[in-house]
Scaffold this motif. Structure first.
Motif, PDB file in Angstrom:
ATOM      1  N   ARG A 245      -2.142   7.546  -1.073  1.00 12.12           N
ATOM      2  CA  ARG A 245      -2.782   8.117  -2.242  1.00 12.12           C
ATOM      3  C   ARG A 245      -2.470   9.722  -2.331  1.00 12.12           C
ATOM      4  NH1 ARG A 245      -7.654   5.558  -3.632  1.00 12.12           N
ATOM      5  NH2 ARG A 245      -8.268   3.832  -2.286  1.00 12.12           N
TER       6      ARG A 245
ATOM      7  N   ARG B 130      -5.389  -0.234  -7.425  1.00 17.23           N
ATOM      8  CA  ARG B 130      -6.405   0.877  -7.201  1.00 17.23           C
ATOM      9  C   ARG B 130      -7.269   1.123  -8.401  1.00 17.23           C
ATOM     10  NH1 ARG B 130      -2.138   3.521  -4.605  1.00 17.23           N
ATOM     11  NH2 ARG B 130      -2.095   4.989  -6.260  1.00 17.23           N
TER      12      ARG B 130
ATOM     13  N   ASP C 183      -5.314  -3.552   0.677  1.00 22.41           N
ATOM     14  CA  ASP C 183      -4.981  -4.027  -0.419  1.00 22.41           C
ATOM     15  C   ASP C 183      -5.352  -5.489  -0.813  1.00 22.41           C
ATOM     16  OD1 ASP C 183      -4.137  -1.801  -1.420  1.00 22.41           O
ATOM     17  OD2 ASP C 183      -1.745  -2.250  -1.588  1.00 22.41           O
TER      18      ASP C 183
ATOM     19  N   ARG D  14     -11.290   0.496  -9.267  1.00 29.22           N
ATOM     20  CA  ARG D  14     -12.055   1.639  -9.515  1.00 29.22           C
ATOM     21  C   ARG D  14     -12.685   1.640 -10.954  1.00 29.22           C
ATOM     22  NH1 ARG D  14      -8.312   6.494 -10.078  1.00 29.22           N
ATOM     23  NH2 ARG D  14      -7.902   5.689  -7.981  1.00 29.22           N
TER      24      ARG D  14
ATOM     25  N   THR E  21       0.828  -1.270  -0.047  1.00 29.94           N
ATOM     26  CA  THR E  21      -0.059   0.035  -0.026  1.00 29.94           C
ATOM     27  C   THR E  21       0.739   1.342   0.039  1.00 29.94           C
ATOM     28  OG1 THR E  21      -1.728  -1.413   1.108  1.00 29.94           O
ATOM     29  CG2 THR E  21      -1.808   1.009   1.351  1.00 29.94           C
TER      30      THR E  21
END
Length: 212
Positions: free
Chosen positions: A5, A29, A113, A33, A2
């Protein structure tokens, strides 16, 4: 794996030593998404402020990134996943080894994750992919080798079951529970219940398998 962000604006640069991990985390990610099919190599590179040529220096393509993420967060060799602080727990105390294997696995599966990977694969139908089948098969092969060693050492009755069947019995419920309840959308209550059920399964398996 991880990474923090990034905020709005230009994507941050990463140190050379962190590039591969940053690409894997960014890809996961974006897969979650936008879907696996909806994520491009360019978008993954841009997510961490790199060019596509730099990405290709680390991965052959999108499938290779997914395979690396799966290798890091998916089914693993049971001899690799545990950090037990002892050189020979597998032979000295198999029940303890299995408990520690489950404990270490559950700790890994609680990572953001790791749970995101399960959700992404379920949504995109990747649970049925050859990469996942191969990873599960390789993991079960290693688990069956453990049981074979314990049978040979007289720690498990030789007439109880074949090593492959013991591996299937031990890992099948645990893997299914991970997929159903240890994903990104699971509630805290669901996850706590799943962890409890996995531990209870482990204790039942130990009582049945190691009769003495």
């Amino acid at each position: 794996m991880t990474t923090p962000r990034r905020g709005p604006g230009r994507p941050r640069k990463v140190d050379a030593g962190d590039t591969k991990a940053a690409l894997m985390s960014a890809a996961l990610r974006l897969f979650a998404r936008n879907g696996y099919a909806g994520t491009s190599i360019r978008s993954i590179a841009r997510e961490v402020g790199l060019s596509e040529s730099v990405l290709y220096a680390h991965f052959a393509g999108k499938q290779a990134i997914f395979d690396a993420v799966l290798s890091a967060l998916g089914p693993k060799n049971p001899l690799d996943i545990t950090a037990l602080g002892s050189s020979a727990p597998a032979e000295d105390d198999p029940p303890h080894y299995l408990r520690e294997l489950v404990r270490a696995s559950l700790e890994e599966w609680e990572q953001d994750d790791a749970r995101l990977l399960i959700s992404m694969m379920a949504r995109d139908g990747l649970l049925h992919s050859s990469a996942v089948r191969d990873a599960v098969s390789a993991m079960r092969t290693q688990v069956s080798l453990l049981f074979d060693r314990w049978i040979t050492a007289g720690l498990i009755p030789a007439d109880l079951a074949a090593p492959e069947d013991l591996a299937m019995s031990f890992t099948g419920f645990i893997g299914l529970t991970r997929i159903l309840h240890l994903h990104a959308e699971a509630t805290d209550q669901d996850r706590a219940q799943a962890r409890d059920e996995i531990r209870r399964h482990t204790e039942t398996f130990i009582r049945v398998t190691f009769r003495d």
